[in-house]
Design a protein around this motif. Sequence first.
Motif, PDB file in Angstrom:
ATOM      1  N   GLY A  56       0.783  -1.230   0.000  1.00  0.00           N
ATOM      2  CA  GLY A  56       0.000   0.000   0.000  1.00  0.00           C
ATOM      3  C   GLY A  56       0.812   1.274   0.000  1.00  0.00           C
ATOM      4  O   GLY A  56       0.249   2.367   0.119  1.00  0.00           O
ATOM      5  N   ASN A  57       2.127   1.148  -0.128  1.00  0.00           N
ATOM      6  CA  ASN A  57       2.951   2.358  -0.171  1.00  0.00           C
ATOM      7  C   ASN A  57       2.591   3.189  -1.404  1.00  0.00           C
ATOM      8  O   ASN A  57       2.359   2.651  -2.482  1.00  0.00           O
ATOM      9  CB  ASN A  57       4.429   2.002  -0.224  1.00  0.00           C
ATOM     10  CG  ASN A  57       4.935   1.488   1.110  1.00  0.00           C
ATOM     11  OD1 ASN A  57       4.324   1.709   2.151  1.00  0.00           O
ATOM     12  ND2 ASN A  57       6.050   0.787   1.098  1.00  0.00           N
ATOM     13  N   THR A  58       2.559   4.493  -1.222  1.00  0.00           N
ATOM     14  CA  THR A  58       2.187   5.387  -2.313  1.00  0.00           C
ATOM     15  C   THR A  58       3.325   6.335  -2.656  1.00  0.00           C
ATOM     16  O   THR A  58       4.158   6.668  -1.794  1.00  0.00           O
ATOM     17  CB  THR A  58       0.931   6.196  -1.961  1.00  0.00           C
ATOM     18  OG1 THR A  58       1.179   6.942  -0.758  1.00  0.00           O
ATOM     19  CG2 THR A  58      -0.268   5.289  -1.754  1.00  0.00           C
ATOM     20  N   TYR A  59       3.336   6.783  -3.896  1.00  0.00           N
ATOM     21  CA  TYR A  59       4.381   7.664  -4.405  1.00  0.00           C
ATOM     22  C   TYR A  59       3.720   8.724  -5.281  1.00  0.00           C
ATOM     23  O   TYR A  59       2.777   8.424  -6.021  1.00  0.00           O
ATOM     24  CB  TYR A  59       5.385   6.860  -5.233  1.00  0.00           C
ATOM     25  CG  TYR A  59       5.886   5.623  -4.525  1.00  0.00           C
ATOM     26  CD1 TYR A  59       5.228   4.409  -4.664  1.00  0.00           C
ATOM     27  CD2 TYR A  59       7.005   5.682  -3.696  1.00  0.00           C
ATOM     28  CE1 TYR A  59       5.671   3.284  -3.995  1.00  0.00           C
ATOM     29  CE2 TYR A  59       7.453   4.554  -3.024  1.00  0.00           C
ATOM     30  CZ  TYR A  59       6.779   3.366  -3.182  1.00  0.00           C
ATOM     31  OH  TYR A  59       7.215   2.248  -2.518  1.00  0.00           O
ATOM     32  N   TYR A  60       4.246   9.935  -5.189  1.00  0.00           N
ATOM     33  CA  TYR A  60       3.711  11.034  -5.979  1.00  0.00           C
ATOM     34  C   TYR A  60       4.846  11.877  -6.543  1.00  0.00           C
ATOM     35  O   TYR A  60       5.862  12.108  -5.883  1.00  0.00           O
ATOM     36  CB  TYR A  60       2.830  11.946  -5.120  1.00  0.00           C
ATOM     37  CG  TYR A  60       1.605  11.274  -4.563  1.00  0.00           C
ATOM     38  CD1 TYR A  60       1.612  10.722  -3.293  1.00  0.00           C
ATOM     39  CD2 TYR A  60       0.437  11.188  -5.317  1.00  0.00           C
ATOM     40  CE1 TYR A  60       0.493  10.103  -2.780  1.00  0.00           C
ATOM     41  CE2 TYR A  60      -0.694  10.578  -4.812  1.00  0.00           C
ATOM     42  CZ  TYR A  60      -0.657  10.037  -3.535  1.00  0.00           C
ATOM     43  OH  TYR A  60      -1.778   9.426  -3.033  1.00  0.00           O
ATOM     44  N   GLU A  61       4.632  12.367  -7.746  1.00  0.00           N
ATOM     45  CA  GLU A  61       5.531  13.369  -8.283  1.00  0.00           C
ATOM     46  C   GLU A  61       5.191  14.721  -7.667  1.00  0.00           C
ATOM     47  O   GLU A  61       4.048  14.978  -7.270  1.00  0.00           O
ATOM     48  CB  GLU A  61       5.431  13.420  -9.791  1.00  0.00           C
ATOM     49  CG  GLU A  61       5.986  12.184 -10.453  1.00  0.00           C
ATOM     50  CD  GLU A  61       7.413  11.901 -10.012  1.00  0.00           C
ATOM     51  OE1 GLU A  61       8.320  12.670 -10.374  1.00  0.00           O
ATOM     52  OE2 GLU A  61       7.617  10.907  -9.273  1.00  0.00           O
ATOM     53  N   ASP A  62       6.181  15.593  -7.595  1.00  0.00           N
ATOM     54  CA  ASP A  62       5.990  16.886  -6.953  1.00  0.00           C
ATOM     55  C   ASP A  62       4.878  17.692  -7.620  1.00  0.00           C
ATOM     56  O   ASP A  62       4.163  18.435  -6.952  1.00  0.00           O
ATOM     57  CB  ASP A  62       7.292  17.689  -6.988  1.00  0.00           C
ATOM     58  CG  ASP A  62       8.342  17.122  -6.052  1.00  0.00           C
ATOM     59  OD1 ASP A  62       9.524  17.480  -6.214  1.00  0.00           O
ATOM     60  OD2 ASP A  62       7.988  16.322  -5.156  1.00  0.00           O
ATOM     61  N   SER A  63       4.738  17.531  -8.918  1.00  0.00           N
ATOM     62  CA  SER A  63       3.765  18.339  -9.655  1.00  0.00           C
ATOM     63  C   SER A  63       2.320  18.020  -9.276  1.00  0.00           C
ATOM     64  O   SER A  63       1.423  18.827  -9.543  1.00  0.00           O
ATOM     65  CB  SER A  63       3.962  18.142 -11.162  1.00  0.00           C
ATOM     66  OG  SER A  63       3.794  16.777 -11.503  1.00  0.00           O
ATOM     67  N   VAL A  64       2.087  16.859  -8.675  1.00  0.00           N
ATOM     68  CA  VAL A  64       0.709  16.477  -8.343  1.00  0.00           C
ATOM     69  C   VAL A  64       0.502  16.257  -6.850  1.00  0.00           C
ATOM     70  O   VAL A  64      -0.636  16.082  -6.407  1.00  0.00           O
ATOM     71  CB  VAL A  64       0.276  15.209  -9.117  1.00  0.00           C
ATOM     72  CG1 VAL A  64       0.470  15.400 -10.609  1.00  0.00           C
ATOM     73  CG2 VAL A  64       1.009  13.968  -8.620  1.00  0.00           C
ATOM     74  N   ARG A  65       1.581  16.265  -6.091  1.00  0.00           N
ATOM     75  CA  ARG A  65       1.443  15.996  -4.658  1.00  0.00           C
ATOM     76  C   ARG A  65       0.549  17.047  -4.012  1.00  0.00           C
ATOM     77  O   ARG A  65       0.687  18.226  -4.247  1.00  0.00           O
ATOM     78  CB  ARG A  65       2.809  15.975  -3.985  1.00  0.00           C
ATOM     79  CG  ARG A  65       2.753  15.552  -2.515  1.00  0.00           C
ATOM     80  CD  ARG A  65       4.149  15.411  -1.922  1.00  0.00           C
ATOM     81  NE  ARG A  65       4.847  14.253  -2.446  1.00  0.00           N
ATOM     82  CZ  ARG A  65       5.935  14.304  -3.209  1.00  0.00           C
ATOM     83  NH1 ARG A  65       6.447  15.474  -3.534  1.00  0.00           N
ATOM     84  NH2 ARG A  65       6.519  13.204  -3.634  1.00  0.00           N
TER      85      ARG A  65
END
Length: 126
Positions: A56-65
Amino acid sequence: QLQLVESGGGLVQSGGSLRLSCAVAGSTLEEYTIGWFRQAPGKEREGVSAIGLSDGNTYYEDSVRGRFTISSDNAKNTVYLQMNSLKPGDTAVYYCAGFKNTWYFVRESRKGIDYWGKGTLVTVYS
């Protein structure tokens, strides 16, 4: 082997919201991370967000965080991307993808994706 089918794209005004869905089918799903990528006209495909189906770990790019939220419903074998505060710069074809490599590897190398969906178009107008 995985099959991935995206849905939920559409036309939305700047500041609006959309929720994309990625229906995942196949075996050993827990071995995969599901990521959302997007490709705008004339630009390279870029990673947006990802979620590990086992941890369930999640990751986001800075542009959408802070604006996008990824989640999974394992009972439905579906991964969602809730997109809020949309901007014209978010306009792109959005693809979901399944991979066993790390998010950082596939994001940086643009390689290591095992399976792709066909994409869904998101258009944000001002």
